[in-house]
Design a protein around this motif. Structure first.
Motif, mmCIF file in Angstrom:
data_model
loop_
_atom_site.group_PDB
_atom_site.id
_atom_site.type_symbol
_atom_site.label_atom_id
_atom_site.label_comp_id
_atom_site.label_asym_id
_atom_site.label_seq_id
_atom_site.Cartn_x
_atom_site.Cartn_y
_atom_site.Cartn_z
ATOM 1 N N SER A 93 0.821 -1.256 0.090
ATOM 2 C CA SER A 93 -0.050 0.110 -0.169
ATOM 3 C C SER A 93 0.727 1.243 -0.031
ATOM 4 O O SER A 93 0.240 2.312 -0.307
ATOM 5 N N TRP A 103 -0.396 2.159 -9.380
ATOM 6 C CA TRP A 103 -1.632 1.306 -9.103
ATOM 7 C C TRP A 103 -1.813 0.112 -8.189
ATOM 8 O O TRP A 103 -2.629 0.048 -7.466
ATOM 9 N N LYS A 106 -2.541 1.805 -4.726
ATOM 10 C CA LYS A 106 -3.736 2.323 -4.826
ATOM 11 C C LYS A 106 -4.863 0.849 -4.655
ATOM 12 O O LYS A 106 -5.750 0.833 -3.683
ATOM 13 N N LYS A 109 -4.350 0.119 -0.812
ATOM 14 C CA LYS A 109 -5.071 1.093 0.024
ATOM 15 C C LYS A 109 -6.614 0.921 -0.145
ATOM 16 O O LYS A 109 -7.410 0.894 0.926
ATOM 17 N N THR A 110 -7.161 0.325 -1.136
ATOM 18 C CA THR A 110 -8.480 0.100 -1.366
ATOM 19 C C THR A 110 -8.782 -1.297 -0.492
ATOM 20 O O THR A 110 -10.087 -1.154 -0.126
#
Length: 260
Positions: A93, A103, A106, A109-110
């Motif tokens: 992350s 990406w 991202k 973190k998602t």
């Protein structure tokens, strides 16, 4: 001019807050107040003021002392699992570790956001259905939820590290793993440990309620005592939880100070 803009902004937010407050007051359902009974309230207070000390320990394994130990064990194991699992997620992350492939950060973190979007109680209900009622369901509920919480905190600390420390090691030929083990780990380990201890406290409070859905701990006897209006037993359980959380807070506070 700037002060006028600040005052306008303050007034706008104040008006918005007042409007939301009035909206909430007008939309609440007050019909339950018709069942309010002063006599019942006095009975509850009287029962809470007389703790059932016999329930503290009777050697049955279903007493307050034994169930508080179980609650602490659920919180401890859940937090340990979350801490271990959050570290590799942090490596995915942290945006500063994936500058060539943003990406990936991202995605990490998602994933953390999804895990921490649901409270432990929801996870507990799910795991009770999957693995059956008991402490293991509580451990998994706390562990999964806190992976998202700790992953987010660990990632933020990783991204906010002083880059000069990394640059100095890279300037003398240090590769990625050397900077990781000789700079990042020593710098972040005390901070991560402090976060883990703080979330252990939170997990104890959460574990005290997960028994409500059959995930072990002190929650089950608490809800049974409330349903049967055994207020003296409710009182000793609440007193035990409060004392346990207070002592734990003092102990972890001392440890966190040592880590700074």
């Amino acid at each position: 001019m700037i002060l006028k803009e600040v005052k306008k902004t303050t007034w706008a937010w104040s008006c918005l807050f007042v409007l939301l407050f009035l909206f909430a007051m007008m939309t609440l359902d007050y019909s339950s107040l018709s069942t309010f009974s002063l006599t019942l309230g006095q009975e509850v207070i009287r029962g809470l003021s007389q703790p059932d000390w016999a329930f503290f320990y009777d050697g049955s394994g279903e007493d307050l002392f034994s169930l508080l130990l179980l609650t602490l064990a659920i919180a401890c194991l859940g937090t340990m699992i979350a801490t271990i699992c959050a570290i590799p997620i942090t490596l995915i992350s942290a945006a500063n570790l994936w500058q060539s492939a943003p990406w990936v950060a991202k995605f990490g973190k998602t994933f953390c956001n999804i895990l921490r979007a649901f409270p432990e109680l929801v996870y507990a209900i799910i795991f009770v259905k999957i693995v059956g009622p008991g402490p293991f369901a509580g451990v998994m509920a706390i562990g999964v939820h806190q992976v998202g919480m700790l992953g987010k905190l660990f990632t933020e600390e990783m991204e906010s590290m002083n880059d000069h420390l990394i640059e100095e090691v890279q300037a003398v030929g240090g590769n990625f793993w050397q900077t990781m083990f000789f700079v990042r780990v020593p710098y972040l380990a005390p901070i991560y440990s402090s976060f883990a201890l703080n979330h252990f406290e939170i997990a104890v409070r959460s574990a005290a309620t997960l028994g409500l859905v059959g995930a072990g701990g002190i929650g089950a006897p608490l809800i049974f005592a409330i349903q049967t209006r055994s207020w003296s037993k409710v009182s000793i359980i609440l007193l035990g939880v409060v004392v346990t959380v207070f002592l734990l807070d003092q102990l972890t506070g001392i440890i966190r100070k040592k880590l700074r």
